[in-house]
Design an enzyme around this catalytic site. Structure first.
Site, mmCIF file in Angstrom:
data_model
loop_
_atom_site.group_PDB
_atom_site.id
_atom_site.type_symbol
_atom_site.label_atom_id
_atom_site.label_comp_id
_atom_site.label_asym_id
_atom_site.label_seq_id
_atom_site.Cartn_x
_atom_site.Cartn_y
_atom_site.Cartn_z
ATOM 1 N N LYS A 139 1.146 -0.041 3.172
ATOM 2 C CA LYS A 139 1.080 -1.471 3.480
ATOM 3 C C LYS A 139 0.374 -2.215 2.324
ATOM 4 O O LYS A 139 -0.544 -1.670 1.717
ATOM 5 C CB LYS A 139 0.263 -1.623 4.773
ATOM 6 N N GLY A 140 0.799 -3.438 2.049
ATOM 7 C CA GLY A 140 0.204 -4.212 0.967
ATOM 8 C C GLY A 140 -1.310 -4.284 1.073
ATOM 9 O O GLY A 140 -1.857 -4.500 2.154
ATOM 10 N N LEU A 153 0.233 -10.335 5.579
ATOM 11 C CA LEU A 153 -0.409 -9.291 4.761
ATOM 12 C C LEU A 153 -1.846 -8.961 5.185
ATOM 13 O O LEU A 153 -2.739 -8.803 4.347
ATOM 14 C CB LEU A 153 -0.355 -9.673 3.275
ATOM 15 N N ASN A 197 1.339 -0.363 -2.391
ATOM 16 C CA ASN A 197 1.852 -1.735 -2.489
ATOM 17 C C ASN A 197 0.670 -2.688 -2.634
ATOM 18 O O ASN A 197 -0.293 -2.629 -1.871
ATOM 19 C CB ASN A 197 2.672 -2.044 -1.236
ATOM 20 N N CYS A 232 6.191 -11.942 -0.822
ATOM 21 C CA CYS A 232 5.936 -12.133 0.602
ATOM 22 C C CYS A 232 6.114 -13.603 0.968
ATOM 23 O O CYS A 232 5.437 -14.469 0.421
ATOM 24 C CB CYS A 232 4.530 -11.691 0.988
ATOM 25 N N ASN A 257 12.721 -7.827 -0.337
ATOM 26 C CA ASN A 257 11.730 -8.179 0.670
ATOM 27 C C ASN A 257 12.454 -8.997 1.740
ATOM 28 O O ASN A 257 13.678 -9.148 1.694
ATOM 29 C CB ASN A 257 10.587 -8.969 0.013
ATOM 30 N N GLY A 285 17.398 -3.363 5.887
ATOM 31 C CA GLY A 285 18.282 -3.072 7.017
ATOM 32 C C GLY A 285 18.789 -1.654 7.113
ATOM 33 O O GLY A 285 19.703 -1.376 7.889
#
Ligand SMILES: Cc1cc2nc3c(=O)[nH]c(=O)nc-3n(C[C@H](O)[C@H](O)[C@H](O)COP(=O)(O)O)c2cc1C
Length: 304
Positions: free
Chosen positions: A48-49, A76, A102, A132, A194, A246
């Site tokens: 995760k960022g 975030l 990330n 983002c 993204n 996706g």
């Protein structure tokens, strides 16, 4: 007698046992998933960022279901890079998988601080999120203007000890322009896409469903856009492209690899089926066996 199949891929000198990665923000640092997924089966875990300091994220509600996917405006939320270095990286080091961290920030200095702190850790690569859509300051601005993207990429490249993946936004007019700017500034690889900015309104309450009003659309609904962008970008640059958007099954992953991706990542579908990444890794092997394809690179189509 089987074929001599090899699922390894190499990106910027880093070797992955297979092309399947987790998409940032949908898999934590793997801790919550380790019960369901053998992390040793994945090419990489993308965390995760993480920012230089902890971020609270946006007010709730910040996720919503939509046809074929979801909207999120998490903003975030993260515990900051020091926690990631002390807690998450040692956890991931127990597994035979690559670690991609990330990175997010509000200013160039924020990004650089994180990149420098990660320099002496076991992170194998850095993925820089300049895309983002849910953070007001900075962040996406770097990913929507080619000159800003060029500048932040070159600043990061000066400080980074690991190879740098620039994660591009689909919320642009021409993805090839952005891909070329990142490459020209020295990016080692690109990842895309993204989320695509979306909105949902509750017609009975006459209110936005998300407190942030807009959110990022992910899941199967965005796949055709992602395949198109991966195809365009991978033809516009020489550096490798990691494709996502996706992906729900091995067939989807193979489509991205044919379009030009060197590896793929799975995001929103982890929430539907926590085992999906492992199933995709196995499904790609089945496909290669069935069609007698020996290496992942051979999946890439010779498209015009
Ligand atoms: C809940 C959620 C959180 C996300 N957090 C991040 C993040 O921290 N950093 C980032 O670069 N991308 C983030 N993303 C974007 C995903 O990594 C991915 O690029 C996008 O969702 C498209 O893939 P998918 O359709 O397979 O989900 C997030 C996506 C979701 C759904």
């Amino acid at each position: 007698m089987g074929i001599n199949m090899n699922t390894k891929v190499k990106i910027a000198g880093v070797e992955f046992k297979n092309p399947v990665m987790t998409a940032s923000g949908t898999f934590g640092s793997g801790m919550e998933y380790a019960e369901f997924v053998d992390l040793n089966r994945l090419g990489a875990v993308v965390t995760k960022g993480v920012a230089n300091v902890p971020w609270e994220g946006n007010p709730v509600p910040r996720v919503a279901e939509v046809y074929g996917g979801m909207l999120n405006a998490i903003g975030l939320q993260n515990p900051g890079v020091d926690v990631l270095i002390e807690r998450d990286i040692p956890f991931l080091q127990q597994y035979d998988t690559k670690i991609i961290v990330n990175v997010c920030g509000k200013t160039v200095e924020d990004y650089l601080e994180v990149v420098e702190k990660l320099g002496d850790t076991a992170a194998d690569m850095l993925e820089i999120n300049v895309s983002c859509p849910n953070v007001k300051e900075g962040a996406i601005a770097f990913g929507q203007k080619a000159d800003c993207l060029y500048d932040i990429t070159s600043e990061i490249k000066k400080k980074a000890k690991q190879p740098v993946i620039m994660k591009l936004s689909p919320n642009v007019t021409d993805i090839t322009e952005m891909a070329k700017a990142a490459e020209a500034a020295g990016a080692d690889a690109l990842s895309m896409i993204n989320t695509i900015t979306g909105m949902k309104i509750d017609i009975h309450k006459r209110k936005f469903v998300l407190a942030n009003q807009t959110g990022g659309l992910s899941g199967p609904a965005i796949k055709p856009v992602a395949v198109r962008m991966v195809y365009q970008a991978s033809r516009a640059v020489k550096i490798p492209v990691i494709g996502m958007g996706g992906i729900a099954c091995a067939e989807d992953a193979i489509e991205f690899l044919m379009a030009g991706a060197s590896a793929i990542a799975v995001g929103a579908m982890n929430f539907v089926n926590p085992c999906v990444t492992m199933e995709i890794a196995e499904g790609i092997e089945d496909y290669m066996r069935k069609y007698e394809i020996e290496s992942i690179g051979d999946l890439k189509m010779d498209l015009p």
